[in-house]
Design an enzyme around this catalytic site. Structure first.
Site, PDB file in Angstrom:
ATOM      1  N   CYS A  90       0.813  -1.229   0.000  1.00  0.00           N
ATOM      2  CA  CYS A  90       0.000   0.000   0.000  1.00  0.00           C
ATOM      3  C   CYS A  90       0.840   1.270   0.000  1.00  0.00           C
ATOM      4  CB  CYS A  90      -0.926  -0.006   1.200  1.00  0.00           C
ATOM      5  SG  CYS A  90      -1.723  -1.591   1.429  1.00  0.00           S
ATOM      6  N   HIS A 112      -2.920   8.104   5.546  1.00  0.00           N
ATOM      7  CA  HIS A 112      -3.104   6.783   4.933  1.00  0.00           C
ATOM      8  C   HIS A 112      -4.543   6.339   5.208  1.00  0.00           C
ATOM      9  CE1 HIS A 112      -2.019   3.070   3.131  1.00  0.00           C
ATOM     10  NE2 HIS A 112      -2.174   2.356   4.234  1.00  0.00           N
ATOM     11  N   GLU A 128      -1.648   5.160  13.142  1.00  0.00           N
ATOM     12  CA  GLU A 128      -1.323   6.380  12.393  1.00  0.00           C
ATOM     13  C   GLU A 128      -1.665   7.611  13.227  1.00  0.00           C
ATOM     14  OE1 GLU A 128      -3.222   6.862   8.559  1.00  0.00           O
ATOM     15  OE2 GLU A 128      -1.843   8.481   8.020  1.00  0.00           O
ATOM     16  N   LYS A 167      -9.310   7.906   1.092  1.00  0.00           N
ATOM     17  CA  LYS A 167      -9.918   6.562   0.992  1.00  0.00           C
ATOM     18  C   LYS A 167     -11.397   6.589   1.369  1.00  0.00           C
ATOM     19  CE  LYS A 167      -5.564   4.105   1.578  1.00  0.00           C
ATOM     20  NZ  LYS A 167      -4.641   5.232   1.839  1.00  0.00           N
ATOM     21  N   HIS A 171      -9.445   1.931  -0.993  1.00  0.00           N
ATOM     22  CA  HIS A 171      -8.004   1.732  -0.891  1.00  0.00           C
ATOM     23  C   HIS A 171      -7.472   1.194  -2.222  1.00  0.00           C
ATOM     24  CE1 HIS A 171      -4.096   0.983   0.462  1.00  0.00           C
ATOM     25  NE2 HIS A 171      -4.327   0.435   1.638  1.00  0.00           N
ATOM     26  N   PHE A 183       1.478  -3.340   4.015  1.00  0.00           N
ATOM     27  CA  PHE A 183       1.827  -4.683   4.486  1.00  0.00           C
ATOM     28  C   PHE A 183       3.315  -4.917   4.172  1.00  0.00           C
ATOM     29  CE2 PHE A 183      -2.656  -6.770   3.939  1.00  0.00           C
ATOM     30  CZ  PHE A 183      -3.097  -6.070   5.049  1.00  0.00           C
TER      31      PHE A 183
END
Lengths: 405, 74
Positions: A161, A300, A311, A329, A334, A392
Site C-alpha cells: 500500500c 493513509h 497512524e 480513501k 483503498h 503490508f
C-alpha cells in the site's frame, strides 16, 4: 547541491473520475465511488462492496490488439500517464533523461488468475502466450517506457500500500541528484477479483459493511476494514530548472520524502507507531521544516481499526497540534499500490484549489488523541502538506508537497 | 484453412478483419511480432491438434506460406 523537484503534470483514473478534472470535481461535491461489486457475483460473499471503475471503454484508448496485451492495471496506468504527459506539455526531451517510477501491489494478478483457471480446466495449451506481458508487475513501467520513449531508469516499486508513495519518492531522489530531468511517476492497481478479495476477507482486512455510506470510514468509531479500490495516478516530476527552462506550468514542489520499515510484523503496524513516526520526521527534516509548518495531512487512513489507531498515535506524537487530517480513501477506497499516487495528486489539487476534503461519512471517532479528523470540507490556503502511506510488509512512506513559490 | 487462421488472428490476437488477406505479408503488411506469432501458432496447434516447431516457421513471411506449413500437417 541537490536540485529542487516540481510537479508539472497530473493524470488519474478512478471510480469517481476518469481524468483529474472529473475526479477532483467529484471530491469537491462529496461524491464517493463505493458501490456493490459488479464484476463478479457476490451473493455468497461476506464482502460485497468495492470501489470499482465501471463502464470503462478501453476501446476509446486502445486498439483491439493492444487491449489483448494489457492487464487492467497496465491500461489504467497508461491512460493516467497519457493525461499527465499531455498536461505537462512536455514535447522535447533527451530520452536518456526521461525515466519511469511506478508503484503497484499486485500488478497483473487478475490476468495470472484467469490463465490459472484455464490451465486447471483445459490444460497448458490453453494458457495464453501473453500471460507474462499481462501479469508481470513491472510491465506497466515497460509499457510506459515504450509509449513515451523513456530510456532512463524504468523501475517498479513494490511496497504494497506504500508503493505509489515510494515510487514518487524514489523518482524525487533521482531528480534531486541529477540522474535525470523528468520522471513519469505514480502507481496503478486493478485487483478486484473474488480470489484476491477472499484473501483480504479471510485476514479480516476489508469492510463487511453492506451500506456504501458506512464502509470506508477512516478514523470513525464504526470502521471495520478498508474498501478495495482500483485505478491509477501518474505525475510528471521534473527538476525546477528543467521546468523553468521550458516554461512549464508548475503545480507544486516536492520538498520531502521519508521512509522506513517497522521490521516488526508482516501486516500489523508497530503499536508504538515508531516506523510511521520515523518516516514522517524524515520527510519533515528533508523539507527543512518543523511540524507546525504542515497545515494538512492526507492520511493513509485505511478505515481498518489498527492502521487508523497507530497512524493517529504517530501523528499525535509528531505534530501535537490541530493539523487538519483527512483520508481520500473515504471517497475512493483503498487503491493499494496506486493509493499514494492518487492521494499525492489529491494533495496537489488541494493546494491548487485552496481546498481540503473532509473524511466523508465520518461521524465520530473512538480514537482519543485529540486530533482534528475533518468532518467538514475546508477552504484553506495551503503551504506544506503531508501525504502518508503505510503498507503490508511494514513499509512506511511519506511525502511533503509544497505550494510553489 | 484461411478462414480458421483469420478467425484466430481476429479473435485471439486482435487484428481487424480487413487487415488480413491470403497473400498478405506477415511483417510488412501486418507488422507481426513474436507475441502475435506465438498466439497464432498456439491457436493453430489447438484447432488442428498439431505441433509446429519454431524451426519450421522461422523463414516464412506470408500468410500463404504459413497455411502451406499447416496443410502439410493436417
Amino acid at each position: 547541491m541537490k536540485k529542487r523537484v516540481v510537479i508539472t503534470g497530473l493524470g488519474v483514473v478512478s471510480s469517481i473520475g476518469k481524468n483529474v478534472e472529473e475526479y477532483f470535481n467529484n471530491i469537491k461535491n462529496n461524491i464517493h465511488g463505493i458501490s456493490r461489486i459488479s464484476s463478479y457475483d457476490t451473493s455468497d460473499e461476506k464482502v460485497v462492496l468495492a470501489s470499482e471503475i465501471k463502464d470503462f471503454n478501453f476501446k476509446e484508448h486502445f486498439s483491439r490488439k493492444e487491449i489483448n496485451r494489457l492487464d487492467r492495471f497496465s491500461a489504467f496506468g497508461i491512460i493516467a500517464a497519457r493525461e499527465a504527459y499531455i498536461d505537462s506539455k512536455l514535447i522535447e526531451i533527451d530520452p536518456y533523461r526521461l525515466g519511469i517510477s511506478i508503484g503497484t501491489g499486485l500488478g497483473g494478478v487478475t490476468s495470472l488468475l484467469n490463465e490459472k483457471k484455464k490451465f486447471d480446466e483445459n490444460g497448458m495449451n490453453t494458457v495464453s502466450p501473453l500471460l507474462m506481458v499481462k501479469s508481470l508487475s513491472n510491465i506497466l513501467a515497460g509499457n510506459l517506457a515504450i509509449e513515451f520513449n523513456a530510456k532512463n531508469s524504468s523501475n517498479t516499486i513494490i511496497t504494497a500500500c506504500a508503493s505509489g508513495t515510494n515510487a514518487i519518492g524514489e523518482a524525487y531522489l533521482k531528480l534531486q541528484n541529477g540522474l535525470c530531468d523528468v520522471m513519469i511517476a505514480g502507481g496503478s492497481e486493478a485487483c478486484i477479483d473474488p480470489t484476491i478479495m477472499a484473501g483480504f476477507t479471510n485476514m479480516n482486512a476489508v469492510s463487511r459493511s453492506k451500506d456504501v455510506n458506512k464502509a470506508s470510514i477512516p478514523f470513525d468509531k464504526n470502521r471495520d476494514g478498508f474498501i478495495l479500490g482500483e485505478g491509477a495516478g501518474i505525475l510528471i516530476l521534473e527538476t525546477l530548472e528543467h521546468a523553468i527552462n521550458r516554461n512549464a506550468k508548475i503545480y507544486a514542489e516536492i520538498t520531502g520524502y521519508g521512509y522506513s520499515n517497522d521490521s516488526y510484523h508482516l501486516t500489523a503496524p508497530h503499536e508504538s507507531g515508531s516506523g510511521a513516526k520515523h518516516a514522517i520526521k524524515m520527510a519533515l527534516n528533508d523539507s527543512e521544516i518543523s511540524p507546525k509548518d504542515v497545515s494538512y495531512i492526507n492520511a493513509h487512513g485505511t478505515s481498518t481499526p489498527k492502521n487508523d489507531e497507530v497512524e493517529s498515535l504517530a501523528i499525535k506524537e509528531v505534530f501535537n497540534n490541530k493539523v487538519a487530517i483527512s483520508s481520500t480513501k473515504s471517497f475512493i477506497g483503498h487503491l493499494q499500490g496506486a493509493a499514494g499516487a492518487v492521494e499525492a495528486i489529491t494533495c496537489v489539487k488541494s493546494i491548487e484549489n485552496n481546498y481540503i476534503h473532509e473524511n466523508l461519512n465520518f461521524i465520530s471517532s473512538d480514537l482519543d488523541y485529540g486530533l482534528n479528523y475533518l468532518s467538514k470540507n475546508m477552504n484553506i490556503k495551503l503551504n506544506y502538506v503531508l501525504s502518508n502511506s503505510f503498507g503490508f510488509g511494514g513499509h512506511n512512506a511519506c511525502l511533503i508537497i509544497k505550494a510553489i513559490s | 484453412m484461411f478462414e480458421v487462421l483469420k478467425e484466430i488472428m481476429i479473435d485471439i490476437v486482435g487484428f481487424e478483419d480487413d487487415e488480413i488477406t491470403i497473400d498478405g505479408h506477415l511483417y510488412n503488411d501486418l507488422d507481426l511480432d513474436s507475441l502475435d506469432m506465438s498466439q497464432i501458432l498456439l491457436g493453430l496447434e489447438n484447432h488442428y491438434k498439431i505441433s509446429i516447431e519454431n524451426d519450421e516457421i522461422k523463414n516464412i513471411e506470408t500468410i500463404n506460406e504459413l497455411i502451406n506449413i499447416v496443410n502439410k500437417k493436417v
